[in-house]
Design an enzyme around this catalytic site. Sequence first.
Site, PDB file in Angstrom:
ATOM      1  N   THR A  35       0.793  -1.231   0.000  1.00  0.00           N
ATOM      2  CA  THR A  35       0.000   0.000   0.000  1.00  0.00           C
ATOM      3  C   THR A  35       0.825   1.281   0.000  1.00  0.00           C
ATOM      4  O   THR A  35       0.288   2.336  -0.342  1.00  0.00           O
ATOM      5  CB  THR A  35      -0.914   0.050   1.241  1.00  0.00           C
ATOM      6  N   GLU A 108      -4.094  -6.192  -1.024  1.00  0.00           N
ATOM      7  CA  GLU A 108      -3.214  -5.101  -0.631  1.00  0.00           C
ATOM      8  C   GLU A 108      -2.641  -5.413   0.754  1.00  0.00           C
ATOM      9  O   GLU A 108      -3.388  -5.667   1.703  1.00  0.00           O
ATOM     10  CB  GLU A 108      -3.972  -3.775  -0.573  1.00  0.00           C
TER      11      GLU A 108
END
Length: 263
Positions: A35, A108
């Site tokens: 991320t 993610e």
Amino acid sequence: MQSERFFGGFMIIDNTSYRSQSFESRVCFLVMHYTVSNFQRSVAELTEPFSVSVQYVVPDPTDPSYVAAGFSGVRIFNLVDEQNRAYHAGVSSWRGRTNLNDTSIGIEIVNTAHDGEHGEIIFVPYNPEQIQAVIELAKDILQRYPTIVPINVVGHSDIAPLRKSDPGPLFPWYELYKAGIGTWYEEDTKARYLQQYALSGIDPRDVLKKLGKFGYDVSAATDADGTKALLRAFQMHYRPAKYDGVLDTETAAILAALVEKYC
């Protein structure tokens, strides 16, 4: 037991009497990301309207912003239903398929990799608990989607090598492979190709051909920068000890071993 839907007293759909055997799941790929932000910023960005999105987020349990949000341990967050298209892959290609948002599930992983003073990326190690959660999540997904074959478990940098570096060279792909997730080469096959290339040398055209056969989009490798980005993406996944984008015998041998095993 038959399942039928009625409207106004008339049957309009019978979905049990006849069923086609010619179909496949929408989902063919599993894509790993990081991320580049802490938990709080990552979730904020991934839940904004008209922004990037993803099916799953795996936090770092030691992230202060995660703890401040009232969580402990590793809680996996499902942001987009698996049957829906999330916007995580962008312009992408793998094994001849493009626009992989259409056919993938994205994970993610909260990680604060960031740019250094000279434009280089400072990669940050993953938390072991976090990686174990990724492994368990991926195994669950793969069990439910047999269309995601090992070669289709990829990183964002694999499917978009000119733009992306995630999940980076510190992501433990080999650990995932040992858990039954994704691909890896055989050491004895690599050794055989190392010996072969030491005698015959490396043909860069053959390397590009093999990269394309394995799954990478080699169409952007029209100049030195494009070729370097492509090799760097491959190295970050399969030779993370050195990912300078320079073609050498070890890179070529690993690629040849992978192609022999999976293609």
